[in-house]
Design a protein around this motif. Structure first.
Motif, PDB file in Angstrom:
ATOM      1  N   SER A 156      27.466  25.374 -16.907  1.00 35.38           N
ATOM      2  CA  SER A 156      28.413  24.857 -15.913  1.00 35.38           C
ATOM      3  C   SER A 156      29.745  24.532 -16.586  1.00 35.38           C
ATOM      4  CB  SER A 156      27.845  23.610 -15.235  1.00 35.38           C
ATOM      5  OG  SER A 156      27.773  22.550 -16.171  1.00 35.38           O
ATOM      6  N   ALA A 157      30.791  24.417 -15.765  1.00 33.48           N
ATOM      7  CA  ALA A 157      32.123  24.097 -16.272  1.00 33.48           C
ATOM      8  C   ALA A 157      32.119  22.721 -16.938  1.00 33.48           C
ATOM      9  CB  ALA A 157      33.138  24.143 -15.146  1.00 33.48           C
ATOM     10  N   SER A 158      31.425  21.751 -16.370  1.00 34.94           N
ATOM     11  CA  SER A 158      31.394  20.412 -16.954  1.00 34.94           C
ATOM     12  C   SER A 158      30.671  20.429 -18.294  1.00 34.94           C
ATOM     13  CB  SER A 158      30.752  19.406 -16.002  1.00 34.94           C
ATOM     14  OG  SER A 158      29.406  19.752 -15.777  1.00 34.94           O
ATOM     15  N   ALA A 159      29.623  21.281 -18.392  1.00 34.90           N
ATOM     16  CA  ALA A 159      28.913  21.373 -19.662  1.00 34.90           C
ATOM     17  C   ALA A 159      29.774  22.057 -20.712  1.00 34.90           C
ATOM     18  CB  ALA A 159      27.604  22.121 -19.485  1.00 34.90           C
ATOM     19  N   ALA A 164      32.970  21.323 -25.460  1.00 30.09           N
ATOM     20  CA  ALA A 164      34.215  21.390 -26.237  1.00 30.09           C
ATOM     21  C   ALA A 164      34.541  20.016 -26.804  1.00 30.09           C
ATOM     22  CB  ALA A 164      35.357  21.901 -25.372  1.00 30.09           C
ATOM     23  N   GLU A 165      34.364  18.962 -25.984  1.00 29.04           N
ATOM     24  CA  GLU A 165      34.614  17.598 -26.465  1.00 29.04           C
ATOM     25  C   GLU A 165      33.667  17.259 -27.606  1.00 29.04           C
ATOM     26  OE1 GLU A 165      34.195  15.052 -23.098  1.00 29.04           O
ATOM     27  OE2 GLU A 165      35.914  15.918 -22.063  1.00 29.04           O
ATOM     28  N   HIS A 166      32.427  17.699 -27.467  1.00 29.96           N
ATOM     29  CA  HIS A 166      31.445  17.452 -28.511  1.00 29.96           C
ATOM     30  C   HIS A 166      31.862  18.168 -29.786  1.00 29.96           C
ATOM     31  CE1 HIS A 166      27.729  18.171 -30.807  1.00 29.96           C
ATOM     32  NE2 HIS A 166      27.386  16.946 -30.389  1.00 29.96           N
TER      33      HIS A 166
END
Length: 190
Positions: A156-159, A164-166
């Motif tokens: 998903s886009a949120s994942a 990316a943040e991770h």
């Protein structure tokens, strides 16, 4: 399961044109009659063997030998008559040719026709039920397959943004580790 399949196949065979006649009796086996008939020594009652018009089905034999047949014979005035099935013959015990000619043959013929109709109705109902169950199962299996095919394993886009943040956080942690290792290597603090 095999019995149900066999009944359905027999029903399909009958409806396709083979073996459609009701079970009946064709003729008396003269050779099985007592030799002393029409003499002074003739028995009053004896067993008469009659040939079926076709081989009876298992369910028909069960009905012929059942209590309803005995009850029907008793109500028709033949309480001592007994019937048994031997391959393609109906053995009619405790009777005589005159009794058969004068009404017993008709009672037996009517009972056999009734038995055939009842057995066929039950077999036809079972065939319809089996067909409906098969169609229902086929539809259910198709629905399960369609549901399974509708499943997609996509990120998903949120994942993706969380990933990316991770990755950025992991990269920053590695940078701090490098910086810390440089500090301990030597040049800091002189």
């Amino acid at each position: 399961m095999y019995g149900a399949y066999r009944s359905i196949m027999e029903t399909q065979t009958r409806t396709s044109g083979a073996d459609v006649a009701a079970l009946g009796l064709g003729s008396v086996l003269v050779g099985s009659l007592p030799a002393a008939l029409l003499t002074d020594h003739a028995p009053e009652r004896y067993t008469v063997e009659a040939v079926f018009t076709r081989r009876p089905e298992r369910d028909e034999v069960t009905e012929i030998l059942g209590s309803e047949t005995r009850d029907r014979l008793a109500r028709a005035g033949y309480p001592t008559v007994e019937v048994t099935v031997s391959d393609r013959r109906l053995e009619i015990a405790n009777t005589n040719l005159e009794e058969l000619r004068d009404g017993l043959a008709e009672v037996l013929a009517n009972r056999l026709a009734e038995i055939t109709a009842g057995v066929r109705a039950r077999q036809d109902a079972a065939a319809v039920k089996f067909h409906d169950a098969a169609e229902s199962e086929q539809a259910r299996a198709a629905a399960v397959a369609a549901l399974a095919e509708s499943i997609a394993f996509h990120v998903s886009a949120s994942a993706e943004s969380s990933g990316a943040e991770h990755d950025q956080a992991a990269g920053a942690a590695k940078d701090r580790e490098r910086i810390d290792s440089w500090r301990t290597e030597g040049g800091h603090g002189r």
